[in-house]
Design a protein around this motif. Sequence first.
Motif: not given
Length: 608
Positions: A314-322, A326-340
């Motif tokens: 899982t790889t996420r990039f924080d989005i900050r604003s204000g 402060r952290k206002s969200g995140a880009v969920h770039a990779v979400e629970k990826v599994s492989f061999q």
Amino acid sequence: MQPSLTGVAPILSVENLTTSFRVNNEWKSVVRNVSFDVAPRETVAIVGESGSGKSVTSLSIMRLLPKATSKIEGKVTLGGKELLSLPEEQMRRVRGNDISMIFQEPMTSLNPIFPIGRQISEALMVHRDISKAEAKAEVIRLLEKVRIPNAKNRFDEYPHQFSGGMRQRVMIAMALATKPKLLIADEPTTALDVTIQGQILDLIKVLQEEEGMSVLFITHDMGVVAEVADRTIVMFRGEQVETGATDDIFHRGQHPYTRALLSAVPKLGSMGTRKLPLRFPIVDTTTGEQIVMADVADTVAKGKTPILDVKDLTTRFDIRSGLFSRKSGAVHAVEKVSFQLFAGETLSLVGESGCGKSTTGRSITRLVEPTEGKVTLDGYEVMQLDRSALRTMRRSIQMIFQDPFASLNPRMSVGSAVMEPFVEHNLGTKQQAREKAADLMAKVGLSPDMMRRFPHEFSGGQRQRVAIARALMLDPKVIVADEAVSALDVSIKAQVCNLLLDLQQNLKLAFLFISHDMAVVERVSHRVAVMYLGEIVEIGPRAAVFENPQHPYTQKLIAAVPVPDPSRRSIKRNMSTDEIKSPIRPVDYVAPIRQYREVSEGHLVQVA
């Protein structure tokens, strides 16, 4: 102006067009004696590789080349006007009203500081005597015509707020604003994902029918040519080597170069149930003879421990604003990826831009820091390594990037660039590094004498070979090829893919092959994983995924691939114009637990 074979006077007539550039105070011709006509409502494609002169031909017709360093000779007639002798002011009016052009990269053609509505309005008001309100109404109509959803509300948005495909639609709207008789489309789909490319090709067909305009389509993609062109002109080294009906060119092409171009085009579905990858056929451009390629041997180390094991990455990039960021969200770039991935195997990650495939490759090597998950590479627990151990681990995994020019230091000779990893890791003396680099240069099909040259002295395909040689300097076991052939011409792409297959067979390399080119993926892969919004939605043996795609997104990707068959020219895919959904999630978002069902052995698809 001569009547065409149909008895109708052509919209565009080009006779003996020759274009030269001033080099060291001498004129050097780059396009020589090109002649063709474009009839009303006809689509003519100019096809050839980089450097063949096709884009220079279009820029010469538009008179967009710099006057001080270029010379255009011959005759170009558009609707009865001889363009090459027109005064500049009259030529400017012709460009705006009678002839329009779409370029390959819309972001460099749109001004980033103005809303797109204003940019199209200005083009209208310059060439037509209408008010600001009338221009706005017309722009909204044009944006709707090019199938931009919610056009009225997007009038005041900026180019960066549009996806690549939507920006290209804006460029088409701008080109159509003055109802031109001729539209010149210069590689308008080359930089786009396969589904977006399909939408743009459909759109150009529909608009041509609605507006009754002629199209001059410039490309190196023979699949695109087959789908859009009535007639085709093949260019090679600045000369027109073959011209004819598209059907004749594809089925009865005479020139060796035409046959070489066609042979290098991967045809989706041609692999059938074949389990192993297959080399691309290569044709000699001088004789037209096909060079017989040996089949690829099975190199996959079955039943053993995988060389790369990825679990719930899982790889996420924080989005900050204000004010206080402060952290206002995140880009969920990779979400629970599994492989061999096993030694000697190629697993391809496919999907559109923004689906997370490149971030997956960079997360595995920790060029990007993953948020969570487990990555085991050649015995290393990648996520737990300190800086020193991480450096050692990277000897086992190397990356080849899409743009070799950007990844090579322009001030460093290619020999030094190839030697650098060996020297930096203290694996031997400079002399040993030089000998190994020379050996690898030969392995990738380049002369060791070329080591003294600099990156700008190589073609794109040669630079990619240099990048491959550099990746091999540390004897890696896994190579992440991140869109490594996407920017290459069709025949160079075939050569580089063949090289990768040869290296895999000889060195038992494992490849994580990241691409959006489904036809290439089908040819080089053992297994395929389809990514959408950061998740793997389907994974399995290549034959199973391509012959029996189960997920709607996989089906959409495969259906969008241009097929090099002129009989499909009238087919429209009626593809959705929806943009890919945003991967941005709120702070409290919890990703759902995904379930997969097994379709056949090793073929898994995400359950909706």
